[in-house]
Design a protein around this motif. Structure first.
Motif, mmCIF file in Angstrom:
data_model
loop_
_atom_site.group_PDB
_atom_site.id
_atom_site.type_symbol
_atom_site.label_atom_id
_atom_site.label_comp_id
_atom_site.label_asym_id
_atom_site.label_seq_id
_atom_site.Cartn_x
_atom_site.Cartn_y
_atom_site.Cartn_z
ATOM 1 N N LEU A 1 -41.288 49.222 23.008
ATOM 2 C CA LEU A 1 -40.498 49.894 21.981
ATOM 3 C C LEU A 1 -41.205 50.082 20.649
ATOM 4 C CD1 LEU A 1 -36.990 48.304 22.653
ATOM 5 C CD2 LEU A 1 -37.924 50.466 23.518
ATOM 6 N N GLY A 2 -42.372 49.446 20.440
ATOM 7 C CA GLY A 2 -43.145 49.715 19.232
ATOM 8 C C GLY A 2 -42.919 48.716 18.117
ATOM 9 N N ASP A 3 -42.881 49.207 16.893
ATOM 10 C CA ASP A 3 -42.862 48.340 15.713
ATOM 11 C C ASP A 3 -41.447 47.847 15.424
ATOM 12 O OD1 ASP A 3 -45.549 48.735 15.415
ATOM 13 O OD2 ASP A 3 -45.313 50.425 14.027
ATOM 14 N N PRO A 4 -41.260 46.523 15.284
ATOM 15 C CA PRO A 4 -39.937 45.981 14.997
ATOM 16 C C PRO A 4 -39.599 46.061 13.515
ATOM 17 C CG PRO A 4 -41.497 44.190 15.199
ATOM 18 C CD PRO A 4 -42.270 45.467 15.468
ATOM 19 N N VAL A 5 -38.309 46.109 13.220
ATOM 20 C CA VAL A 5 -37.836 46.175 11.840
ATOM 21 C C VAL A 5 -37.097 44.896 11.462
ATOM 22 C CG1 VAL A 5 -36.309 47.406 10.245
ATOM 23 C CG2 VAL A 5 -37.663 48.692 11.904
ATOM 24 N N SER A 6 -36.151 44.494 12.286
ATOM 25 C CA SER A 6 -35.345 43.313 11.980
ATOM 26 C C SER A 6 -34.819 42.719 13.273
ATOM 27 C CB SER A 6 -34.174 43.676 11.063
ATOM 28 O OG SER A 6 -33.333 44.640 11.689
ATOM 29 N N GLY A 7 -34.320 41.483 13.182
ATOM 30 C CA GLY A 7 -33.787 40.861 14.384
ATOM 31 C C GLY A 7 -33.208 39.499 14.111
ATOM 32 N N PHE A 8 -32.623 38.917 15.154
ATOM 33 C CA PHE A 8 -32.092 37.567 15.033
ATOM 34 C C PHE A 8 -32.206 36.844 16.371
ATOM 35 C CE2 PHE A 8 -28.407 40.129 16.236
ATOM 36 C CZ PHE A 8 -27.826 39.385 17.249
ATOM 37 N N HIS A 9 -32.228 35.521 16.282
ATOM 38 C CA HIS A 9 -32.270 34.659 17.451
ATOM 39 C C HIS A 9 -31.169 33.625 17.353
ATOM 40 C CE1 HIS A 9 -33.722 30.803 19.424
ATOM 41 N NE2 HIS A 9 -33.671 31.642 20.427
ATOM 42 N N MET A 10 -30.492 33.386 18.481
ATOM 43 C CA MET A 10 -29.544 32.285 18.589
ATOM 44 C C MET A 10 -29.917 31.481 19.823
ATOM 45 S SD MET A 10 -25.822 33.812 17.490
ATOM 46 C CE MET A 10 -25.835 35.135 18.704
ATOM 47 N N GLY A 11 -30.151 30.183 19.636
ATOM 48 C CA GLY A 11 -30.541 29.329 20.743
ATOM 49 C C GLY A 11 -29.671 28.084 20.807
ATOM 50 N N THR A 12 -29.662 27.471 21.995
ATOM 51 C CA THR A 12 -28.898 26.241 22.179
ATOM 52 C C THR A 12 -29.547 25.402 23.269
ATOM 53 O OG1 THR A 12 -26.713 25.323 22.715
ATOM 54 C CG2 THR A 12 -27.363 27.302 23.908
ATOM 55 N N ASN A 13 -29.377 24.084 23.162
ATOM 56 C CA ASN A 13 -29.777 23.231 24.283
ATOM 57 C C ASN A 13 -28.565 22.719 25.051
ATOM 58 O OD1 ASN A 13 -28.811 21.251 22.584
ATOM 59 N ND2 ASN A 13 -30.706 20.069 22.475
ATOM 60 N N LEU A 14 -27.375 23.284 24.770
ATOM 61 C CA LEU A 14 -26.219 23.030 25.610
ATOM 62 C C LEU A 14 -26.518 23.555 27.008
ATOM 63 C CD1 LEU A 14 -23.226 22.104 25.787
ATOM 64 C CD2 LEU A 14 -22.586 24.462 25.227
ATOM 65 N N GLY A 15 -26.379 22.714 28.016
ATOM 66 C CA GLY A 15 -26.747 23.094 29.378
ATOM 67 C C GLY A 15 -28.163 22.729 29.745
ATOM 68 N N THR A 16 -28.973 22.449 28.728
ATOM 69 C CA THR A 16 -30.361 22.006 28.952
ATOM 70 C C THR A 16 -30.627 20.809 28.049
ATOM 71 O OG1 THR A 16 -31.163 23.594 27.305
ATOM 72 C CG2 THR A 16 -31.222 24.293 29.624
ATOM 73 N N PRO A 17 -29.929 19.692 28.265
ATOM 74 C CA PRO A 17 -30.035 18.564 27.335
ATOM 75 C C PRO A 17 -31.399 17.894 27.328
ATOM 76 C CG PRO A 17 -28.783 17.940 29.293
ATOM 77 C CD PRO A 17 -28.978 19.429 29.357
ATOM 78 N N TRP A 18 -32.247 18.209 28.299
ATOM 79 C CA TRP A 18 -33.605 17.651 28.319
ATOM 80 C C TRP A 18 -34.496 18.311 27.271
ATOM 81 C CZ3 TRP A 18 -31.218 20.284 32.288
ATOM 82 C CH2 TRP A 18 -31.631 21.596 32.523
#
Length: 340
Positions: free
Chosen positions: A189-206
């Protein structure tokens, strides 16, 4: 013929063996290294006679022209520097290194030594991913306005293993595995402008950091790209699938089925078929050898790899403050990197 040393004989060893065999007479694996000698010896036995075994990668450098580094991420920097300074070409398993300063050190070392530094992103060489990229770039089915890359798998580790810890892994699932797909989003898609990330370790407690990631990025073209990945899928419908919504329909790459299809209304056309679930690492190795032999720049070179990692670090920073990340300029493959 290129003499290659394999440094690190962990879980990816069987995958590497397949890429070595496919290279034929262009490649000779002359040495394997692992801190656990039995692991190295087992891989050497699989590869055949005459393969040197060592627990210290420095001992093999006089016997190889190039190395494949497949060690825990926090070791990439030291090992890569030593090999480049010794005049060896390096194929580095992703990610390039755990910090930007370490990545810049490796890039500078490769330039000083006039040696090749390539990052192992095998999805760039998968026939379905390659053809999808061509269709997006050539706009054969119209303009792509939304691209979703899903990867759902179960990867469980002990809480004390290097893979579970943020310091040795370099982050969480997004950094370690999602780097493949951020790289692809930038390529598609080329050059990025903006973005966001949401992460969790719920379900992956290790996992110390996230084991599940959701990333959305807007690009200069106006297109939006999404990557959803998890190491906690005890069951899955999506598996590994890419969906490109275009102004004429939907391009779908279904990797478990080995098919690239175009959907338009109720009609589905199969465009490409490939071996289901294959990583096609033999294609990646062939490209690495081409670049060693000709001096060409790899399509997954260290500079472009660093830029995709910079996107991830910027997304992490924004997530920590609850902000939208400014990603402008980070996808420019020709930009001179800086130490931060």
């Amino acid at each position: 013929m290129t003499r290659l040393g394999l440094i690190g004989c962990g879980g990816m060893a069987s995958v590497h063996a397949a890429r070595f065999a496919a290279a034929g007479e262009r490649l000779q694996v002359t040495a394997v290294v692992d801190v656990i000698e039995d692991k190295a010896r087992q891989v050497a036995d699989e590869l055949g006679r005459g393969v040197r075994v060592s627990t210290d990668y420095r001992e093999i450098l006089d016997h190889v022209d190039a190395v494949l580094v497949a060690t825990p991420h926090h070791l990439h920097h030291e090992i890569g520097l030593t090999c480049l300074d010794a005049g060896k070409h390096v194929l580095m398993e992703k990610p390039l290194a755990n910090t930007e300063a370490q990545c810049v050190d490796l890039i500078d070392a490769a330039e000083r030594a006039d040696r090749m530094l390539m990052v192992a992103y095998p999805m760039r060489f998968h026939p379905l991913a390659v053809e999808l990229g061509r269709l997006i770039h050539d706009k054969e089915y119209g303009e792509t306005f939304h691209l979703s890359l899903w990867t759902e798998q179960l990867s469980e580790y002990g809480p004390d293993e290097w893979f579970s810890k943020a310091a040795t892994l370099g982050g969480g699932q997004l950094f370690s595995h999602g780097c493949h797909y951020i790289d692809l989003l930038l390529w598609y898609l080329g050059d990025p402008v903006s973005g966001f990330h949401m992460g969790t370790n719920l379900g992956t407690p290790w996992m110390e950091r996230e084991g599940t990631s959701d990333v959305s990025i807007k690009f200069e073209s106006g297109a939006v790209g999404y990557h959803g990945g998890t190491w906690g899928a005890r069951g899955t419908k999506l598996n590994y699938a890419f969906h490109a919504l275009t102004t004429e329909g939907c391009l779908e790459a279904d990797f478990p089925a080995g098919k690239l299809q175009f959907h338009q209304g109720s009609q589905t056309t199969t465009l490409v078929e490939a071996e289901p679930w294959s990583k096609f690492v033999q294609n990646e190795m062939a490209h690495f050898l081409d670049c060693v032999e000709t001096g060409a720049t790899p399509i997954t070179d260290a500079r472009s790899s660093l830029q995709s990692l910079r996107v991830i670090w910027r997304l992490y920073e924004a997530e920590d403050t609850g902000a939208i990340a400014d990603l402008r300029g980070l996808g420019l493959a020709h930009a001179r990197v800086g130490r931060t």
